[in-house]
Design a protein around this motif. Sequence first.
Motif, PDB file in Angstrom:
ATOM      1  N   VAL A  62     -17.757   8.987 -23.550  1.00 16.58           N
ATOM      2  CA  VAL A  62     -17.823   7.552 -23.283  1.00 16.58           C
ATOM      3  C   VAL A  62     -19.140   7.163 -22.616  1.00 16.58           C
ATOM      4  O   VAL A  62     -19.697   6.102 -22.884  1.00 16.58           O
ATOM      5  CB  VAL A  62     -16.628   7.124 -22.403  1.00 16.58           C
ATOM      6  CG1 VAL A  62     -16.760   5.685 -21.957  1.00 16.58           C
ATOM      7  CG2 VAL A  62     -15.318   7.352 -23.159  1.00 16.58           C
ATOM      8  N   GLY A  63     -19.647   8.010 -21.745  1.00 16.15           N
ATOM      9  CA  GLY A  63     -20.887   7.681 -21.047  1.00 16.15           C
ATOM     10  C   GLY A  63     -21.448   8.891 -20.331  1.00 16.15           C
ATOM     11  O   GLY A  63     -20.835   9.966 -20.335  1.00 16.15           O
ATOM     12  N   LEU A 110     -23.304   5.308 -16.931  1.00 10.32           N
ATOM     13  CA  LEU A 110     -22.193   4.665 -16.227  1.00 10.32           C
ATOM     14  C   LEU A 110     -22.136   5.127 -14.778  1.00 10.32           C
ATOM     15  O   LEU A 110     -22.440   6.279 -14.472  1.00 10.32           O
ATOM     16  CB  LEU A 110     -20.858   5.017 -16.902  1.00 10.32           C
ATOM     17  CG  LEU A 110     -20.670   4.645 -18.375  1.00 10.32           C
ATOM     18  CD1 LEU A 110     -19.284   5.097 -18.849  1.00 10.32           C
ATOM     19  CD2 LEU A 110     -20.857   3.149 -18.594  1.00 10.32           C
ATOM     20  N   LEU A 159     -16.606  11.722 -19.061  1.00  9.55           N
ATOM     21  CA  LEU A 159     -17.880  11.236 -18.510  1.00  9.55           C
ATOM     22  C   LEU A 159     -18.791  12.454 -18.403  1.00  9.55           C
ATOM     23  O   LEU A 159     -18.453  13.432 -17.739  1.00  9.55           O
ATOM     24  CB  LEU A 159     -17.682  10.616 -17.118  1.00  9.55           C
ATOM     25  CG  LEU A 159     -18.987  10.293 -16.370  1.00  9.55           C
ATOM     26  CD1 LEU A 159     -19.764   9.171 -17.076  1.00  9.55           C
ATOM     27  CD2 LEU A 159     -18.713   9.923 -14.911  1.00  9.55           C
ATOM     28  N   GLN A 197     -17.484   2.402 -13.265  1.00  6.17           N
ATOM     29  CA  GLN A 197     -17.518   1.961 -14.663  1.00  6.17           C
ATOM     30  C   GLN A 197     -16.817   2.967 -15.578  1.00  6.17           C
ATOM     31  O   GLN A 197     -16.068   2.588 -16.482  1.00  6.17           O
ATOM     32  CB  GLN A 197     -18.976   1.789 -15.120  1.00  6.17           C
ATOM     33  CG  GLN A 197     -19.665   0.578 -14.499  1.00  6.17           C
ATOM     34  CD  GLN A 197     -21.160   0.562 -14.779  1.00  6.17           C
ATOM     35  OE1 GLN A 197     -21.782   1.621 -14.937  1.00  6.17           O
ATOM     36  NE2 GLN A 197     -21.730  -0.631 -14.828  1.00  6.17           N
ATOM     37  N   ALA A 198     -17.069   4.254 -15.330  1.00  6.36           N
ATOM     38  CA  ALA A 198     -16.473   5.294 -16.176  1.00  6.36           C
ATOM     39  C   ALA A 198     -14.951   5.238 -16.117  1.00  6.36           C
ATOM     40  O   ALA A 198     -14.270   5.290 -17.149  1.00  6.36           O
ATOM     41  CB  ALA A 198     -16.982   6.676 -15.746  1.00  6.36           C
ATOM     42  N   GLY A 205     -13.196   2.681 -15.275  1.00  8.14           N
ATOM     43  CA  GLY A 205     -12.807   1.425 -15.908  1.00  8.14           C
ATOM     44  C   GLY A 205     -12.757   1.525 -17.428  1.00  8.14           C
ATOM     45  O   GLY A 205     -11.965   0.849 -18.084  1.00  8.14           O
ATOM     46  N   ARG A 206     -13.617   2.371 -18.004  1.00  8.38           N
ATOM     47  CA  ARG A 206     -13.625   2.522 -19.464  1.00  8.38           C
ATOM     48  C   ARG A 206     -12.683   3.635 -19.938  1.00  8.38           C
ATOM     49  O   ARG A 206     -12.748   4.069 -21.083  1.00  8.38           O
ATOM     50  CB  ARG A 206     -15.044   2.816 -19.939  1.00  8.38           C
ATOM     51  CG  ARG A 206     -15.988   1.654 -19.692  1.00  8.38           C
ATOM     52  CD  ARG A 206     -17.250   1.760 -20.530  1.00  8.38           C
ATOM     53  NE  ARG A 206     -18.231   0.781 -20.097  1.00  8.38           N
ATOM     54  CZ  ARG A 206     -19.386   0.582 -20.720  1.00  8.38           C
ATOM     55  NH1 ARG A 206     -19.696   1.312 -21.786  1.00  8.38           N
ATOM     56  NH2 ARG A 206     -20.235  -0.318 -20.281  1.00  8.38           N
ATOM     57  N   GLY A 207     -11.885   4.141 -19.037  1.00 10.33           N
ATOM     58  CA  GLY A 207     -10.832   5.074 -19.455  1.00 10.33           C
ATOM     59  C   GLY A 207     -11.162   6.553 -19.344  1.00 10.33           C
ATOM     60  O   GLY A 207     -10.353   7.396 -19.748  1.00 10.33           O
ATOM     61  N   CYS A 208     -12.354   6.897 -18.830  1.00 15.03           N
ATOM     62  CA  CYS A 208     -12.700   8.319 -18.693  1.00 15.03           C
ATOM     63  C   CYS A 208     -11.672   9.040 -17.828  1.00 15.03           C
ATOM     64  O   CYS A 208     -11.193   8.488 -16.832  1.00 15.03           O
ATOM     65  CB  CYS A 208     -14.075   8.486 -18.036  1.00 15.03           C
ATOM     66  SG  CYS A 208     -15.429   8.097 -19.127  1.00 15.03           S
TER      67      CYS A 208
END
Lengths: 336, 336
Positions: B35-36, B52, B8, B56-57, B59-62
């Motif tokens: 990722v973000g 993000l 992130l 959220q970060a 959650g997206r695997g960061c």
Amino acid sequence: MQIATPYLMFLGDVPDTLAAKTAYGINDWRPEWCVGQLRMEGCAADLGIPDLTLTQAVGRGCRTMVIGVANAGGVLPEHWVAEIVAGLEAGLDVASGLHVRLGSIPAIAEAAERTGRALHDVRHSSETFPTGKGTKRPGLRLLTVGTDCSVGKKYTALALEKGMRARGLDADFRATGQTGVFISGRGVAIDAVVADFISGAVEWVSPAADPRHWDLIEGQGSLFHPSFAGVSLGLLHGAQADAFVVCHEPTRTRMRGVEARLPTIQQVIDLTVQLGRLTNPDIRPVGIAVNTQGLPEPRARALLEEAVAAHGLPATDPVRFGVEGILDRLAAEFPA
Amino acid sequence: MQIATPYLMFLGDVPDTLAAKTAYGINDWRPEWCVGQLRMEGCAADLGIPDLTLTQAVGRGCRTMVIGVANAGGVLPEHWVAEIVAGLEAGLDVASGLHVRLGSIPAIAEAAERTGRALHDVRHSSETFPTGKGTKRPGLRLLTVGTDCSVGKKYTALALEKGMRARGLDADFRATGQTGVFISGRGVAIDAVVADFISGAVEWVSPAADPRHWDLIEGQGSLFHPSFAGVSLGLLHGAQADAFVVCHEPTRTRMRGVEARLPTIQQVIDLTVQLGRLTNPDIRPVGIAVNTQGLPEPRARALLEEAVAAHGLPATDPVRFGVEGILDRLAAEFPA
């Protein structure tokens, strides 16, 4: 950084006198602070002052044990640790000029904590520096530069300070190495500063001053030394030197610690002027300081005469023959 | 140093895109890891990837929050601390390219301890370096040098690595700055090394190799920059460069952060050859890399043609026009 005086000089078991040059330098310029020395078996250095036990040193009023030795890489040998711990237990502070921090060695950190004694790492500064700006600041500055490391740059700057003050001039030695910091009680060990801040630290060490004030800035390394030229260049740029003196050791054939050949005095003059112009377009050489310690006096005098003829600059051994010629040149080049 | 991916990208509230060049560099060369982004109110940088929240970060695997910004002096602004603490609490490691150590900020150190997350200071190395030796070691080395800081030295070295590998050559990018370390997952931020060890650290970053292996060493600063020339010189000496590429930004009139004027490309070629010969007598220029981002294409192409004519070297914008010309020149100058 404030270090309590007087000192007990700890020499460990260094294999030669050059490794103890910090201790020799402190003793030469501040003999009144060097009450005695502590040497371990096999030590090849000798300051010519009394050998003292820790108890004797404390009895004679010593307040700080000075680790007055430098070794490649700055490591503290394992077998010195017990002596340093004993020094703390005897009631002494400990001040070191090594790269390694005293407090990073658990036994020493623990002993300092337990005894309430202070640890000083002269090579480390708690000061935060800005990056160098390169903008010309008022005041006059002389930098000592060299054909190599360990050729007399600190001695020359200290001798010039002494000579200028004797003439009634407003002059300050500015330390950039651990020995200089021990001698002057302030300054920054520039070779231990984070690389981005070399020139910024020198701008801090030698701040803006009265236009007639001289800072005599201790040089480090050599622009021709493959290990340390970056330090020398950052120091030159931060110093914004108006004048410089080239220091040289005539018996050396290779640069200290590496295979590179020694540059000539003329090469050092030319490159210092070329690169120094970036932050001071008027930079100029004003003298040559030759360490003639290894030569008989007639040979030393002949060598200095050759240097005068070759470069058109005053040449001297500051320790042996003084610095009056360089001071006369400075007075002529920078009239009040 | 092993940094967990993906990232992130934390951009704080930096006032311009140049201050976020670390983040841009990582995103350009490792988009699959970015990722973000997390931006604070007033942030003037934008990587063009999703904004993000911390939740959220995660959650997206960061796995790591990257402080992808650099500011003069390397200080961490007070008002970023709470965001970093929140990142640790959300379950992310934190990796920073600033000079200041994350662990030196009590709130961050305490949060890392409490959450069991890792703090990485990419500018700091736990490695102990020897001083540079200057002795020639096997393998081929190309160094990117510059007329100033932030002119494309890292991009050029990375583009050359990519191009050489595409030709089946054995080549490795060698990082010397925080962004490069984030991109390659290894290396040393040379500007944060203690000054005495600059060239030694570069000798470590680019060790002895097969005689046909190319190291593409990321340059730093400029020999003409009053703040950083010492770093650039130590890097040049440690690299023992066989070849170098001069990087340039044609719209700049002053050197970044100071009042000094920009040198010409020819001045950089001449001084790099002159000073580089200390550790590699055969050093030679093999190309010019111009950052033409600010220019329309016809103007960019005309400028590159002028550079070819003036210097007799291939000239390109690596990002816009590739590096094939420089690779052809290298193949001709260093036949297998």
